[in-house]
Scaffold this active site. Structure first.
Site, PDB file in Angstrom:
ATOM      1  N   LYS A  23      -2.542 -36.853  17.744  1.00 38.24           N
ATOM      2  CA  LYS A  23      -1.416 -37.391  16.827  1.00 38.24           C
ATOM      3  C   LYS A  23      -0.206 -37.315  18.086  1.00 38.24           C
ATOM      4  CE  LYS A  23      -2.947 -37.181  12.567  1.00 38.24           C
ATOM      5  NZ  LYS A  23      -3.533 -36.209  11.556  1.00 38.24           N
ATOM      6  N   LYS A  77      -7.352 -47.194  10.244  1.00 42.56           N
ATOM      7  CA  LYS A  77      -6.201 -47.607  10.068  1.00 42.56           C
ATOM      8  C   LYS A  77      -5.113 -47.735  11.238  1.00 42.56           C
ATOM      9  CE  LYS A  77      -5.225 -45.234   6.468  1.00 42.56           C
ATOM     10  NZ  LYS A  77      -6.451 -44.810   5.895  1.00 42.56           N
ATOM     11  N   LYS A  81     -14.034 -46.777  16.684  1.00 44.16           N
ATOM     12  CA  LYS A  81     -14.089 -46.261  15.277  1.00 44.16           C
ATOM     13  C   LYS A  81     -13.225 -47.004  14.146  1.00 44.16           C
ATOM     14  CE  LYS A  81     -12.259 -42.708  12.460  1.00 44.16           C
ATOM     15  NZ  LYS A  81     -11.410 -41.913  12.168  1.00 44.16           N
TER      16      LYS A  81
HETATM   17  P1  ADP Z   1      -8.155 -43.441   9.023  1.00 45.96           P
HETATM   18  O1  ADP Z   1      -8.970 -43.163  10.229  1.00 45.96           O
HETATM   19  O2  ADP Z   1      -8.483 -45.021   8.747  1.00 45.96           O
HETATM   20  O3  ADP Z   1      -6.666 -43.149   8.815  1.00 45.96           O
HETATM   21  P2  ADP Z   1      -8.695 -41.325   7.067  1.00 45.96           P
HETATM   22  O4  ADP Z   1      -8.265 -40.447   8.072  1.00 45.96           O
HETATM   23  O5  ADP Z   1      -7.530 -41.656   6.107  1.00 45.96           O
HETATM   24  O6  ADP Z   1      -9.024 -42.812   7.940  1.00 45.96           O
HETATM   25  O7  ADP Z   1     -10.224 -41.094   6.644  1.00 45.96           O
HETATM   26  C1  ADP Z   1     -10.566 -40.691   5.183  1.00 45.96           C
HETATM   27  C2  ADP Z   1     -11.806 -40.374   5.030  1.00 45.96           C
HETATM   28  O8  ADP Z   1     -12.571 -41.227   5.469  1.00 45.96           O
HETATM   29  C3  ADP Z   1     -12.087 -39.003   5.961  1.00 45.96           C
HETATM   30  O9  ADP Z   1     -13.322 -38.161   5.458  1.00 45.96           O
HETATM   31  C4  ADP Z   1     -12.805 -39.724   7.316  1.00 45.96           C
HETATM   32  O10 ADP Z   1     -13.620 -38.702   8.247  1.00 45.96           O
HETATM   33  C5  ADP Z   1     -13.601 -40.789   6.715  1.00 45.96           C
HETATM   34  N1  ADP Z   1     -13.479 -42.079   7.866  1.00 45.96           N
HETATM   35  C6  ADP Z   1     -12.644 -42.840   8.197  1.00 45.96           C
HETATM   36  N2  ADP Z   1     -12.854 -43.525   9.015  1.00 45.96           N
HETATM   37  C7  ADP Z   1     -14.115 -43.670   9.319  1.00 45.96           C
HETATM   38  C8  ADP Z   1     -15.007 -44.205   9.992  1.00 45.96           C
HETATM   39  N3  ADP Z   1     -14.790 -45.291  10.756  1.00 45.96           N
HETATM   40  N4  ADP Z   1     -16.467 -43.872   9.815  1.00 45.96           N
HETATM   41  C9  ADP Z   1     -16.675 -42.799   9.237  1.00 45.96           C
HETATM   42  N5  ADP Z   1     -15.969 -41.995   8.265  1.00 45.96           N
HETATM   43  C10 ADP Z   1     -14.540 -42.374   8.477  1.00 45.96           C
END
Ligand code: ADP
Ligand code: TRP
Length: 321
Positions: free
Chosen positions: A110, A192, A189
């Site tokens: 970040k 968002k 990956k």
């Molecule tokens: P983002 O990366 O879109 O901001 P978050 O950090 O809010 O997503 O993730 C919320 C949950 O979903 C967490 O437990 C995270 O590990 C899981 N997660 C998010 N993106 C993925 C992905 N591409 N594959 C597997 N798990 C994911």
């Protein structure tokens, strides 16, 4: 066995969130005691608008309930409705070496993306440790990106157990290799922050548009194709059982398959899969009173468990005099 995880209320929801975490949590209701919450305190590290956070919190709760979380069977609450978590965060902070937090990839990532370093962002893993330890969780289902935070939680718990005696259960991260990282439109990956998501609960035309944007190579239609390096296949397989995956694999390697055709199939499969959930979600959001009552009941259940752990911790720490 006690299983716990949380999700940040950050507006839209994508396939990575669903397959990486939410579906697993929902399925776990058959196997153990499930604790699941909306991490609205964590969301404050990236969201400063109060109205958006409040709205996102209710939507995130509705998402989980619509996708199958049963609030009677499980404990389901909003993080900030259980103030014990902040007290425990402070206690844990005193056993958390700076170096442990400085090494966290998520924090470093970040910062390197230009997000201003503040104490909330830095202390994020300590709050997460408090979420986990407050409920003596055995298993924490998360995506790969959160594994280090569960390891940090274990390190802190070990330090405290060594110091005060056995108080905390050591949690295990639970990562399913099959869906460990759901790829996005471009094969990175799905996230968002990369703008490469396929979102849940979209109107049909927008969903179709997103799926058509999945990046594919330039192999001509008639040539055999490699499913393992194809982003469409890697996403489509999440909806398929072993036999269906093998059948699709065979169509790839045989040649004559166009990417447009598979994308259209993926679109229809995903749309049909989520139709009942979308309808339920709309109904839940239309009845806010019931939703608030459900969350209140969840917070009461969570506080009951949390207060038992806190009683022990407070005593050991000398906060009871
Ligand atoms: P983002 O990366 O879109 O901001 P978050 O950090 O809010 O997503 O993730 C919320 C949950 O979903 C967490 O437990 C995270 O590990 C899981 N997660 C998010 N993106 C993925 C992905 N591409 N594959 C597997 N798990 C994911
Ligand atoms: N940090 C997690 C995420 O962004 C959300 C979270 C907060 C969490 N507290 C937790 C996950 C406790 C598991 C356990 O995805």
């Amino acid at each position: 066995m006690r299983i716990l995880s949380g999700i940040q209320p950050s507006g839209s929801l994508h396939l990575g969130n669903y397959f990486g975490m939410m579906k697993k949590m929902i399925d776990y209701q058959q196997e153990g005691e499930l604790f699941c919450f909306i991490a609205n305190y964590h969301a404050m590290t990236s969201l400063a608008d109060g109205k958006t956070l409040a709205k996102g919190t209710l939507e995130a709760a509705a998402n989980f309930l619509a996708l199958g979380l049963d609030p009677e069977k499980s404990t389901f609450w909003v993080q900030s409705d259980v103030p014990e978590v902040q007290e425990l965060t402070w206690i844990l902070s005193n056993f958390t070496p700076m170096g442990l937090l400085e090494r966290c990839h998520s924090y470093k990532d970040k910062i390197s993306r230009g997000i201003a370093a503040n104490h909330g962002l830095f202390a994020y893993p300590v709050l997460m440790a408090a979420d986990i330890l407050l409920f003596n969780s055995d298993k924490v289902p998360v995506g790969k990106d959160q594994k280090q935070h569960v390891e940090v939680t274990r390190d802190i718990a070990i330090k405290i157990n060594n110091h005060y005696g056995e108080i905390f259960t050591l949690p295990e991260p639970d990562i399913d290799d099959d869906v460990a990282t759901v790829p996005g439109l471009d094969g990175q990956k799905m996230s968002k922050s990369y703008g490469n998501t396929i979102d849940l609960f979209l109107p049909e035309n927008q969903l179709r548009k997103q799926i058509m944007r999945i990046v594919t190579d330039a192999t001509p239609v008639e040539d055999p194709k490699d499913p393992d390096s194809c982003n469409v296949f890697q996403i489509y397989r999440l909806f398929l059982d072993k036999e269906e995956q093998a059948a699709l694999r065979a169509r790839y390697t045989a040649g004559g398959l166009s990417y447009g055709e598979v994308k259209q199939e993926l679109f229809e499969t995903m749309r049909d899969y989520f139709i009942p959930f979308t309808e339920r979600r709309t109904a839940i959001l239309e009845d806010k009173e019931t939703l608030h009552k459900t969350l209140e009941m969840g917070a009461q259940k969570a506080r009951y468990t949390a207060s038992k752990v806190m009683r022990k911790v407070r005593k050991k720490a000398g906060l009871v005099y």
